[in-house]
Design a protein around this motif. Structure first.
Motif, PDB file in Angstrom:
ATOM      1  N   ILE A  94     -10.509 -27.896  22.611  1.00 18.01           N
ATOM      2  CA  ILE A  94     -10.779 -28.645  21.143  1.00 18.01           C
ATOM      3  C   ILE A  94      -9.535 -28.247  20.227  1.00 18.01           C
ATOM      4  O   ILE A  94      -8.909 -29.252  19.879  1.00 18.01           O
ATOM      5  N   GLY A  95      -8.837 -27.108  20.134  1.00 22.46           N
ATOM      6  CA  GLY A  95      -7.762 -26.633  19.582  1.00 22.46           C
ATOM      7  C   GLY A  95      -6.447 -27.467  19.865  1.00 22.46           C
ATOM      8  O   GLY A  95      -5.813 -28.014  19.163  1.00 22.46           O
ATOM      9  N   PRO A  96      -6.264 -27.292  21.306  1.00 26.09           N
ATOM     10  CA  PRO A  96      -4.790 -27.769  21.728  1.00 26.09           C
ATOM     11  C   PRO A  96      -4.884 -29.263  21.461  1.00 26.09           C
ATOM     12  O   PRO A  96      -3.896 -29.992  21.038  1.00 26.09           O
ATOM     13  N   VAL A  97      -5.956 -30.085  21.617  1.00 29.72           N
ATOM     14  CA  VAL A  97      -5.971 -31.440  21.471  1.00 29.72           C
ATOM     15  C   VAL A  97      -5.812 -31.840  19.946  1.00 29.72           C
ATOM     16  O   VAL A  97      -5.102 -32.759  19.426  1.00 29.72           O
ATOM     17  N   ALA A  98      -6.663 -31.071  19.156  1.00 30.47           N
ATOM     18  CA  ALA A  98      -6.396 -31.327  17.638  1.00 30.47           C
ATOM     19  C   ALA A  98      -5.010 -31.176  17.174  1.00 30.47           C
ATOM     20  O   ALA A  98      -4.885 -32.127  16.393  1.00 30.47           O
ATOM     21  N   GLU A  99      -4.521 -30.194  17.657  1.00 29.36           N
ATOM     22  CA  GLU A  99      -2.980 -29.962  17.268  1.00 29.36           C
ATOM     23  C   GLU A  99      -2.074 -30.879  17.395  1.00 29.36           C
ATOM     24  O   GLU A  99      -1.429 -31.440  16.916  1.00 29.36           O
ATOM     25  N   ALA A 100      -2.221 -31.455  18.828  1.00 30.29           N
ATOM     26  CA  ALA A 100      -1.377 -32.498  19.365  1.00 30.29           C
ATOM     27  C   ALA A 100      -1.627 -33.732  18.544  1.00 30.29           C
ATOM     28  O   ALA A 100      -0.683 -34.544  18.037  1.00 30.29           O
ATOM     29  N   LEU A 101      -2.730 -34.218  18.297  1.00 31.52           N
ATOM     30  CA  LEU A 101      -3.271 -35.402  17.748  1.00 31.52           C
ATOM     31  C   LEU A 101      -2.660 -35.317  16.027  1.00 31.52           C
ATOM     32  O   LEU A 101      -2.279 -36.242  15.471  1.00 31.52           O
ATOM     33  N   ALA A 102      -3.086 -34.073  15.496  1.00 30.63           N
ATOM     34  CA  ALA A 102      -2.340 -33.844  13.998  1.00 30.63           C
ATOM     35  C   ALA A 102      -0.849 -34.125  14.077  1.00 30.63           C
ATOM     36  O   ALA A 102      -0.499 -34.705  13.127  1.00 30.63           O
ATOM     37  N   ALA A 103      -0.214 -33.622  14.939  1.00 31.14           N
ATOM     38  CA  ALA A 103       1.308 -33.702  14.859  1.00 31.14           C
ATOM     39  C   ALA A 103       1.618 -35.030  15.012  1.00 31.14           C
ATOM     40  O   ALA A 103       2.778 -35.724  14.352  1.00 31.14           O
ATOM     41  N   GLU A 104       0.782 -35.717  15.899  1.00 30.80           N
ATOM     42  CA  GLU A 104       1.202 -37.243  16.138  1.00 30.80           C
ATOM     43  C   GLU A 104       1.036 -38.219  15.195  1.00 30.80           C
ATOM     44  O   GLU A 104       1.922 -39.180  14.852  1.00 30.80           O
ATOM     45  N   VAL A 105       0.050 -37.699  14.320  1.00 28.11           N
ATOM     46  CA  VAL A 105      -0.156 -38.632  13.190  1.00 28.11           C
ATOM     47  C   VAL A 105       0.379 -38.055  11.537  1.00 28.11           C
ATOM     48  O   VAL A 105       0.031 -38.692  10.556  1.00 28.11           O
TER      49      VAL A 105
END
Length: 419
Positions: A94-105
């Motif tokens: 959950i954490g790594p995916v959320a961080e990647a998505l947050a950076a993406e958008v």
């Protein structure tokens, strides 16, 4: 449009049902967006992945691919959906995916809201409850893949993330959406990019949804999705009937495939009174052979009622299989066999498949070559019918192992209704 990235397929159907509950038109894509399908007639586009238990780097890569495809299709806001029991491990995902998505958008502060009252999942003072007990005292404590031994969500999330984690406590939530938004802004200003938000009921979720409805990225479970749907449903052009789902709701030849060994699925199978076959990977440790035997059994029993084919076993029997074959190998044998069985059943005229288990659902969808479908009515909270018109018409009910009342499988053997 709202674009949704779900970390497993039954989670995708769960969140799709939540958005469809407000009569929004929801398209569900399995694994990736099918370029041959138009997303233009949907209010919400859901992509169901299988990233909950894969290595974190793989989960991040698949989630970013989905996010980019959704944004290319016109989805201005993203919703990252995970299980209401926050299934994960100290390594992720959950954490790594959320961080990647947050950076993406370039998301700014990201909220985490797993509360889903209809499933008995609530968060108070940052602690996740399952019914009346803490997550760490529930059956999730002994989950074979993602045992949840800590109910403190800020602590669980901080172990997976590189950024600080804050909390919007329940007294602030009860003060309303403006107070929630102000508290999120304060926490973000002090450096908390990830923020767990308390909620114990739908009224709380409605306030949270109002506070974050314009955010580029929010994360949570089906409860928050339903609250966001109630807001989106008031927009012009919503609430249009989905004629495709209505047309495909007439599927009548049913079979049940169950790969889940959860307590709830075992209870549902115990209610079954029709023909039933249990797959035994210890006795026959070969997917092709298991599938051949099961389809031969189906041919012999056809006409005696809707069949149920499962690998369901009590915990002791399951442990014995895992010790004999290895946990990964035992699961692989069964899942692949159930996928082959699903193909064989549809070739024999079955056009309505009820599937129990997240991993099993993923394998069945893959084996059938299903790329996308339209979301119909729920057979149980979080368990909608999915109507697929290619490669062949079929109605799918993809059930998470722990979902549904004890009579769900029996009841779902009736003809489904679509919105």
């Amino acid at each position: 449009m709202i674009g949704v990235i779900a970390d497993d397929l039954t989670g995708a159907t769960d969140v799709a049902a939540a958005f469809a509950s407000a009569a929004l038109r929801v398209g569900l894509f399995f694994g990736a967006i099918d370029d041959a399908a138009s997303a233009g007639d949907f209010d919400v586009v859901v992509v169901g992945l299988k990233t909950r238990t894969v290595p974190a780097a793989d989960a991040v890569a698949a989630s970013l691919t989905a996010a980019r495809a959704l944004r290319a299709r016109g989805c201005g806001r993203l919703f990252f959906k995970y299980c209401s029991t926050f299934d994960s491990s100290p390594a992720g995902n959950i954490g790594p995916v959320a961080e990647a998505l947050a950076a993406e958008v370039d998301a700014g502060p990201v909220v985490f809201v797993p509360t889903t009252p209809v499933q008995g999942r609530t968060v108070y003072q940052g602690h996740l409850f399952v019914g009346e007990v803490l997550l760490s005292e529930s059956t999730m404590r002994d989950h074979p893949l993602t045992p949840m031994t800590d109910a403190n969500l800020p602590r669980v999330l901080a172990a997976q993330a590189t950024c600080p984690v804050g909390l919007v406590a329940h007294d602030t939530v009860r003060a309303g959406s403006d107070a929630i938004a102000a508290r999120i802004a304060d926490l973000h200003a002090r450096g908390d990019d990830f923020i767990v938000v308390d909620a114990v009921g739908d009224d709380d979720l409605d306030q949270v949804a109002r506070a974050v409805r314009a955010n580029r990225l929010v994360t949570g479970a089906a409860g928050l999705a339903a609250a966001l749907a109630r807001i989106a449903a008031s927009a012009p052009g919503a609430n249009r009937p989905d004629e495709t789902a209505v047309r495909l709701a007439s599927a009548t030849t049913v079979a049940v495939l169950a790969g889940s060994c959860s307590a709830r699925t075992r209870e549902q199978i115990a209610r079954w009174r029709g023909p039933a076959l249990r797959l035994d990977a210890i006795a026959v440790p070969d997917s092709d052979a298991l599938a051949r035997d099961a389809l031969a059994w189906y041919d012999r029993t056809r006409g005696e009622g809707a069949p149920l084919i499962s690998s369901c076993a009590d915990p002791q029997t399951l442990r014995r299989a895992q010790q004999t074959l290895g946990a990964d190998r035992a699961a692989e044998i069964i899942e692949h066999a159930l996928g082959l069985i699903a193909v064989g059943l549809t070739e024999r005229g079955v056009n309505r498949l009820i599937v129990a288990g997240g991993e099993t659902s993923g394998e069945v969808v893959r084996a059938l070559g299903v790329m996308h479908g339209r979301v119909g009515a729920e057979a149980a909270p979080g368990v909608p019918w999915i109507f697929v018109d290619r490669p062949a018409p079929v109605a799918l009910l993809l059930k998470s192992g722990n979902y549904g009342d004890p009579d769900l499988l029996v009841r779902a053997a009736g003809v489904p209704d679509a919105h």
